[in-house]
Design an enzyme around this catalytic site. Sequence first.
Site, short mmCIF file in Angstrom:
data_model
loop_
_atom_site.label_atom_id
_atom_site.label_comp_id
_atom_site.label_asym_id
_atom_site.label_seq_id
_atom_site.Cartn_x
_atom_site.Cartn_y
_atom_site.Cartn_z
N TYR A 28 44.56 4.23 10.69
CA TYR A 28 43.11 4.14 10.83
C TYR A 28 42.40 5.49 10.73
O TYR A 28 41.19 5.56 10.94
CB TYR A 28 42.76 3.48 12.17
N SER A 101 48.40 -1.12 19.55
CA SER A 101 48.29 -2.06 18.44
C SER A 101 49.25 -1.67 17.32
O SER A 101 50.46 -1.57 17.55
CB SER A 101 46.84 -2.13 17.98
N TYR A 102 48.74 -1.44 16.10
CA TYR A 102 49.63 -1.03 15.01
C TYR A 102 50.38 0.24 15.38
O TYR A 102 51.53 0.44 15.01
CB TYR A 102 48.82 -0.81 13.73
N TRP A 150 40.69 -7.80 9.75
CA TRP A 150 41.60 -6.65 9.62
C TRP A 150 41.90 -6.37 8.15
O TRP A 150 41.93 -5.21 7.72
CB TRP A 150 42.90 -6.91 10.38
N HIS A 277 41.79 -6.36 23.70
CA HIS A 277 42.41 -5.47 22.72
C HIS A 277 41.61 -4.20 22.48
O HIS A 277 42.18 -3.18 22.05
CB HIS A 277 42.60 -6.21 21.40
#
Length: 568
Positions: A28, A101-102, A150, A277
């Site tokens: 990101y 997350s990722y 996403w 989240h």
Amino acid sequence: MRDGVALSANVWRLADGEGPTLLVRLPYGKDMMGAGVGVMPNLMALLEAGYALVVQDCRGTFRSEGEFVPHMADRSDGEDTVAWIADQPWSDGTVGMYGASYLGMVQWETAATGAPALRAIAPSVTSIDNYEAPWYSAGGALSLSLVTWWNAMMYAADAQRSLAAGEGSLAQVQELGQAVVFAESLNDVLPTAEVPVLAAYGKWWDDWMAHPSHDEYWDAMELTPELKNVTVPALNIGGWYDLYIGQTVRTFTTARQQAGSEQAREGQRLIIGPWDHISATGVYPDRSFGALAAPQLMGLTDLYVKFFDCWLRGDTTALDDVAPVKIFVMGIDQWRDEQDWPLPDTTWTDFHLTSAGHANTADGDGVLATEPPATSEHDTYLYDPRRPVPTAGGACLPMTPGFGGPVDQRTVTGREDVLCFTGPVLEEPVEVTGPVSLTLFVSSSAVDTDFTAKLVDVFPDGKAINLCDGILRARYRNGLATEELMEPGTVYEITVDLTATANVFLPGHRIRVDVSSSNFPRYDRNTNTGGVIARETEEQMVPAINHIHHGPSHPSRLVLPIIDRKEQ
């Protein structure tokens, strides 16, 4: 990297000498890395604690070379990056990783390689099974609103890279940018697999749509079988309203049993707060969990530092005052230390569904009782995929206010296609902490349909706050890898996984479970045809008449983990 591709990183290193290093890998943009977001630790505090820090753009994103395909190169790239760090003159040869997350997925992928310099990981709000979370669900439904947004976001970033390199087009960048800002409009497009802006870009979108079952495609990305190769401890952090909550607790318990070293098994830690989240404030329009819910006030960054001090610096006393499990118990809104998960003193208790056949809406006659019903009955509702039950809170990405987190269910429980089974007004507090499931005996006029369930805390004033929920696509009732259609009219026993929660139902409150067949657009709509749902149009959709059976021969029941600690 080993194939010659160069990955870009920001590096903070000690002014003098060498020391341990923390690594964050993200797709990101490393230059957007904040001082502390959500459940991420405060970056400056880590530097002040004496850690070097490397923040790296994943392959094919932002300043790194190569092509980005989710998870395809993250194992080898993670392993190579850890080795590179250990070889630097400012490194003492020990590396830890953290991120949400990722950023958490890539930690498990790196740990599974057995990278020698990696000593500990701190994955938060993440998963080791990309099918069950985030892209699909533990019940086989597509996580529609998340998948569309996403992919639009990642495709937009990729299109910008291409444009900067003299490829692609400005029109494509603008179209994808519009899709990110107005992602809700993508969820209404049918067929789902042919959403123009996403299908036109192709890449992994086509693969995800082509594999609705947990088949070999998803098996290649699942790390559960590879936990035996993980030899480092993990600080697992999750939120009761996070879309990964089911995976967070499952990873903790599985790693405690199957990780590849005693140090890794015994070094697992679990922290769960009243968070989603994105937000970790614990403050929502319909429910506030108090000031202590915030990571800053409960000392989350300090826990990160203690964890890394133990495993990277060899401070054997750093975690002496840190319990293996730390959870926020809602209802009483307090943090509590525990020794294991599920809690050792859990009493699994059946709460039976019963009614006179009219449990439709919150004003119906559905009852939740600890005593099994003496007579058989069933409740009926019409599930029309053209008129799905709208998402109202839950463990999902909070796209808009009232979409995710704790939300008053009165916005949806006036519908005839929502069954509500409510317990009596409580005279004593009842604590429910642990995994939650709902066993249903169902039949349908359709060959395939969905069944959804929510555990709800009903307040004395009528406010009804969702705690946890789940969905099961009937074709996957015997497993996510194979599809088995129903015979219309035949009764089947199914189990809906509602993930987990920790909540004390206070005196004056009531326990309720809501049952329906849709939760849109959090999940895609089952078309009820038994066909490939992602390829079907609105014209192909058919309504389903669904029945919930209960009674002596069909013991539909909510299974709750009851904790009896009245002395506390």
